[in-house]
Scaffold this motif. Structure first.
Motif, short mmCIF file in Angstrom:
data_model
loop_
_atom_site.label_atom_id
_atom_site.label_comp_id
_atom_site.label_asym_id
_atom_site.label_seq_id
_atom_site.Cartn_x
_atom_site.Cartn_y
_atom_site.Cartn_z
N ARG A 125 34.52 144.18 87.03
CA ARG A 125 33.92 143.19 87.92
C ARG A 125 34.48 141.80 87.58
O ARG A 125 34.64 141.45 86.40
CB ARG A 125 32.40 143.15 87.75
CG ARG A 125 31.67 144.40 88.22
CD ARG A 125 31.43 144.37 89.71
NE ARG A 125 30.69 145.55 90.17
CZ ARG A 125 29.37 145.63 90.24
NH1 ARG A 125 28.63 144.57 89.90
NH2 ARG A 125 28.79 146.72 90.67
N VAL A 126 34.77 141.00 88.63
CA VAL A 126 35.20 139.61 88.47
C VAL A 126 34.35 138.75 89.40
O VAL A 126 34.25 139.04 90.60
CB VAL A 126 36.70 139.43 88.81
CG1 VAL A 126 37.11 137.98 88.63
CG2 VAL A 126 37.56 140.35 87.94
N PHE A 127 33.71 137.71 88.87
CA PHE A 127 32.85 136.85 89.68
C PHE A 127 32.75 135.48 89.01
O PHE A 127 33.28 135.26 87.91
CB PHE A 127 31.46 137.49 89.84
CG PHE A 127 30.80 137.86 88.54
CD1 PHE A 127 29.91 137.01 87.90
CD2 PHE A 127 31.08 139.09 87.96
CE1 PHE A 127 29.32 137.36 86.71
CE2 PHE A 127 30.48 139.47 86.77
CZ PHE A 127 29.60 138.59 86.14
N GLN A 162 24.54 125.11 83.34
CA GLN A 162 24.45 123.82 82.64
C GLN A 162 25.55 122.86 83.07
O GLN A 162 26.21 122.22 82.25
CB GLN A 162 24.51 124.04 81.13
CG GLN A 162 23.27 124.74 80.58
CD GLN A 162 23.20 124.69 79.06
OE1 GLN A 162 24.05 124.07 78.41
NE2 GLN A 162 22.18 125.31 78.50
N GLY A 163 25.76 122.73 84.38
CA GLY A 163 26.71 121.77 84.92
C GLY A 163 28.15 122.24 84.92
O GLY A 163 29.03 121.54 85.43
N GLY A 164 28.43 123.40 84.34
CA GLY A 164 29.79 123.93 84.33
C GLY A 164 29.92 125.12 85.25
O GLY A 164 28.92 125.73 85.65
N HIS A 165 31.16 125.47 85.58
CA HIS A 165 31.41 126.63 86.44
C HIS A 165 32.38 127.55 85.71
O HIS A 165 33.39 127.09 85.16
CB HIS A 165 32.01 126.19 87.77
CG HIS A 165 31.88 127.22 88.84
ND1 HIS A 165 30.68 127.49 89.47
CD2 HIS A 165 32.79 128.07 89.38
CE1 HIS A 165 30.86 128.45 90.35
NE2 HIS A 165 32.13 128.82 90.32
N TYR A 166 32.05 128.85 85.72
CA TYR A 166 32.78 129.80 84.89
C TYR A 166 33.25 131.00 85.72
O TYR A 166 32.51 131.49 86.58
CB TYR A 166 31.90 130.31 83.74
CG TYR A 166 31.45 129.19 82.82
CD1 TYR A 166 32.18 128.86 81.69
CD2 TYR A 166 30.29 128.45 83.12
CE1 TYR A 166 31.77 127.83 80.86
CE2 TYR A 166 29.88 127.41 82.30
CZ TYR A 166 30.63 127.10 81.17
OH TYR A 166 30.23 126.08 80.35
N ARG A 167 34.45 131.45 85.43
CA ARG A 167 34.97 132.70 86.00
C ARG A 167 34.77 133.80 84.97
O ARG A 167 35.28 133.71 83.85
CB ARG A 167 36.45 132.57 86.36
CG ARG A 167 37.03 133.80 87.07
CD ARG A 167 38.47 133.50 87.49
NE ARG A 167 39.03 134.59 88.29
CZ ARG A 167 39.75 135.59 87.77
NH1 ARG A 167 39.99 135.62 86.48
NH2 ARG A 167 40.23 136.54 88.56
N VAL A 168 34.03 134.86 85.34
CA VAL A 168 33.65 135.91 84.41
C VAL A 168 34.36 137.20 84.81
O VAL A 168 34.32 137.61 85.97
CB VAL A 168 32.12 136.14 84.41
CG1 VAL A 168 31.75 137.19 83.37
CG2 VAL A 168 31.39 134.82 84.13
N VAL A 205 34.69 138.35 79.47
CA VAL A 205 35.43 137.12 79.16
C VAL A 205 35.00 136.06 80.15
O VAL A 205 35.08 136.27 81.37
CB VAL A 205 36.95 137.35 79.23
CG1 VAL A 205 37.69 136.05 78.94
CG2 VAL A 205 37.38 138.45 78.27
N SER A 206 34.55 134.92 79.63
CA SER A 206 34.09 133.82 80.48
C SER A 206 35.03 132.63 80.31
O SER A 206 35.24 132.15 79.19
CB SER A 206 32.65 133.42 80.08
OG SER A 206 32.24 132.30 80.80
N GLU A 207 35.61 132.16 81.43
CA GLU A 207 36.56 131.06 81.40
C GLU A 207 35.98 129.85 82.14
O GLU A 207 35.52 129.98 83.28
CB GLU A 207 37.88 131.48 82.05
CG GLU A 207 38.93 130.39 82.08
CD GLU A 207 40.16 130.79 82.88
OE1 GLU A 207 41.12 129.99 82.91
OE2 GLU A 207 40.15 131.87 83.48
N ASP A 208 36.01 128.69 81.51
CA ASP A 208 35.49 127.46 82.13
C ASP A 208 36.50 126.96 83.16
O ASP A 208 37.61 126.56 82.83
CB ASP A 208 35.27 126.40 81.05
CG ASP A 208 34.55 125.16 81.60
OD1 ASP A 208 34.49 125.00 82.83
OD2 ASP A 208 34.05 124.36 80.78
N ILE A 209 36.09 127.00 84.46
CA ILE A 209 36.99 126.57 85.53
C ILE A 209 36.38 125.39 86.29
O ILE A 209 36.64 125.19 87.46
CB ILE A 209 37.28 127.73 86.50
CG1 ILE A 209 35.99 128.28 87.12
CG2 ILE A 209 38.04 128.84 85.81
CD1 ILE A 209 36.22 129.26 88.25
#
Length: 713
Positions: free
Chosen positions: A462-464, A469-475, A493-497
């Motif tokens: 799954r990718v979403f 907390q004010g940030g947006h993450y691609r998981v 894996v969570s990436e701050d985008i």
């Protein structure tokens, strides 16, 4: 046309009065049944839509104040079944999908010319005739249902296949119609049977439904026995009579039901329960055992010792010490015989077993210790693999930048967590260990994570994206051990985008403004061109001139240029929504939608890539169309996978080296009648995905387009 020649009253809604006038004339010319009234806005149309006033609504899409989809939803709020045809010059998958979701009856794009209005007239008549027929059938069905509900006894109506069409309240109560109780008695249906009035079984070909359908005559006094899944039984006396259709054939069968249930013998019921219990215990994946004070097995049931090739039942009457030569087993059994509760794990012939002993005091059957033995060899192996996985991922977790890495187990509990991004949200690795997502995050975020974790444990990736907390993450959540197979361990894996998303949103706002301009330009140009096309059709009927063909060609060319220009502009503004996409499936679908003539296709690619599926389809449609337009009628096209992308090759004339830099320029084309936007659109789609596209010479001298930088799913 339909045999029903009654008048069809149509309300036509279009903000362009010239198009409305043209449509009325064309429809009248195509059908003497259709009577059209026109209005110029959805608001005026809603004022005119009194119940029964019109048989069908035909509406444009792009209109001021309220577009065609909004108008459709307003109509559906009043009447769920009134035929509604969206007749629009704006043709796109997005509009068609929205219209279907809103309940549109038909969707037709304006193209000018008599053929379009002939199709529109045909669809209006078909939709209205179908609606009228459905209404008549519903009225007949309601009358029959009302009659059946007033009958005090149980009544059911079955179709020719033995499926229940309707049943009154008493029948629903008697039959417990959460599942169909009556059927045609298909072979293997052991839960239900038919007996005659003497209680003798009725053979399959003499079942009540089949007898009535075959003979057309009633049946009386058939006894129907129903054995329910909960072990109870209902016995019914059944009388049945046929219902004939207009051709004199049996359409269905109506049965009257009388409950004549007799109670089953109590001893037989107890014996049945006992039999099921023994079968259950005998097939348990563990072994239940009992040992008396002398250390002799008095009970052993189950299937938990397969690894030792031991039949549990064979050990009854033998001493434990004689069956298992294992000092730890002897020691723990002695402790249990002394009154202690004991748990042990033993390795026997490379198999691992967990055993629980419980003492029983004052037993009248001589058993003083009972217990459970369970084969945990596979579980032990997974535990070892999990420890190895932790070691392998530890270095990645400790040094992962701009986000976090997480391992979780079959209970959705975190077993490992780390990464530079944890401290940004006020958490540490220790905060995660042994916790589930709902212990750490808000309910909505936790629910989405846990759903993805369960999917990964079933072998699905799954990718979403999530905001926290004010940030947006691609998981990205994947199974550990490979896709498409269940596992006990998953990786997230969570990436701050956040910064990338803000840039994307700014670009989206800019693109929306440009798209609004392009839509207005397209609409304002298409309407007069459609009027001109319609007027040209009428002019052909009044006079014959060699100039009319040139006008027709010029109008078609204008419409084609507008369509390609709109697509080209939209590809520069549209955002992409990526997901795992099957490359062979997309290629096959595009081959079906493009006019390829005698061309042939071979696909040497498998697996999935990360892409916007709609945009990827446009890439292949344009590359296939380019090969067909520039090659011979039997051009051969090959789609193959590359290590980081894919390639499309043909055996056509190819592209000279000095022109390859020009093929992606907007408006550049060497094909007669080509608009020159196809390959420009392909390059824009590639750029929006972060891909690279190059053109070279194929092995047979044709053109070869290579797309690289593509992420595999």
């Amino acid at each position: 046309m339909s045999a029903d020649r009654s008048t069809v009253n149509v309300l036509h809604v279009d903000d362009d009065p010239q198009l409305s006038e043209l449509a009325s004339k064309m429809l009248a010319a195509e059908s003497d049944r259709i009577v059209t009234e026109t209005v110029e806005s959805a608001d005026e149309a809603l004022d005119r839509l009194e119940p029964g006033a019109f048989d069908c609504v035909v509406s444009d899409y792009e209109m001021p104040r309220m577009d065609g989809i909004e108008f459709l939803r307003a109509v559906r709020a009043r009447d769920r079944s009134l035929p509604f045809i969206l007749f629009t010059g704006k043709g796109s998958e997005e509009v068609a999908s929205e219209a279907i979701s809103a309940g549109v009856t038909e969707y037709l794009q304006k193209r000018g010319g008599r053929d379009t209005y002939a199709i529109l007239a045909h669809r209006i008549e078909n939709a209205v005739d179908a609606h009228r027929a459905s209404t008549r059938a519903e009225n007949r069905q309601r009358r029959l249902e009302q009659i059946l509900k007033t009958v005090p006894g149980g009544v059911v109506q079955l179709d020719r296949d033995g499926q229940i069409v309707l049943a009154n309240d008493r029948a629903e109560e008697v039959l417990d119609l959460s599942t169909p109780a009556f059927d045609s008695g298909a072979e293997g249906d052991s839960a239900r049977r038919s007996d005659d009035t003497d209680g003798d079984p009725v053979v399959d070909e003499d079942l009540p439904v089949d007898r009535v359908v075959e003979s057309g005559a009633p049946v009386y006094g058939v006894r129907r026995t129903i054995d329910w899944p909960n072990g109870t039984r209902t016995v019914l006396r059944v009388n049945g009579a046929p219902v004939f259709d207009g051709a004199g054939d049996v359409e269905s069968v109506v049965f009257s039901l009388t409950d004549v249930t007799d109670h089953l013998d109590q001893r037989r019921e107890l014996a049945s329960v006992q039999s099921r219990l023994e079968a259950l215990v005998g097939n348990l994946p563990v072994v239940l055992f009992g040992v008396d004070e002398d250390g002799v097995f008095t009970l052993s049931e189950g299937q938990g010792l397969d690894a030792l090739a031991v039949d549990p039942g064979e050990v009854v009457g033998r001493r434990v010490a004689d069956v298992y030569d294992h000092p730890d087993i002897h020691r723990d059994l002695e402790r249990a015989l002394d009154g202690q509760s004991v748990e042990g794990r033993y390795t026997i012939d490379e198999a691992v077993f967990d055993v629980v002993y419980r003492p029983v005091e004052g037993s009248s059957v001589g058993t003083v210790v009972v217990g459970v033995a369970r084969d945990v060899t596979e579980q032990r192996r997974r535990e070892v693999e999990l420890r190895r996985s932790r070691q392998q991922y530890q270095a990645l977790v400790d040094n992962f930048p701009n986000g976090g890495v997480f391992l979780f187990d079959a209970d959705l509990r975190y077993t490992l967590a780390g990464g530079e991004g944890l401290s940004d949200v006020g958490l540490s690795s220790a905060d995660f260990e042994g916790k589930r997502p709902n212990d750490l995050f808000p309910a909505d975020i936790a629910a989405e994570l846990e759903d993805a974790y369960r999917a990964a444990l079933d072998g699905e990736t799954r990718v979403f994206e999530q905001s926290y907390q004010g940030g947006h993450y691609r998981v990205r959540v994947v199974p550990v051990g490979g896709d498409d197979s269940p596992t006990d361990v998953g990786l997230a894996v969570s990436e701050d985008i956040t910064e990338r998303r803000e840039q994307r949103q700014a670009l989206r706002r800019q693109n929306e403004r440009l798209e609004e301009f392009v839509d207005v330009l397209s609409h304002d140009l298409r309407n007069p061109l459609n009027v001109a096309t319609g007027r040209l059709t009428l002019a052909r009927e009044e006079c014959d001139s060699e100039h009319l063909d040139d006008i027709d060609t010029a109008l078609d060319r204008c419409l084609e240029l507008i369509s390609d220009l709109l697509t080209f502009a939209q590809e520069g503004t549209a955002t992409i929504d990526t997901e795992p996409v099957s490359l062979p499936a997309v290629v096959d679908e595009c081959w079906q939608t493009v006019e390829t003539g005698d061309a042939t296709l071979s696909v040497d690619a498998a697996g999935r890539i990360v892409a916007d599926e709609s945009r990827l389809k446009q890439v292949f449609e344009n590359l296939i169309r380019n090969a067909v337009d520039h090659g011979d009628p039997g051009v051969e096209i090959v789609v193959e996978a590359l290590p980081d992308g894919f390639a499309v090759t043909d055996d056509g004339p190819g592209i000279p080296a000095d022109r390859r830099d020009n093929v992606f320029e907007a408006g550049y084309s060497t094909a007669t009648g080509g608009t020159g936007f196809g390959l420009s659109i392909v390059q824009r789609i590639a750029d929006s995905h972060g891909w690279s596209i190059t053109v070279t010479e194929g092995g047979a001298g044709g053109a070869r387009f290579e797309v690289t930088g593509v992420e595999s799913a």
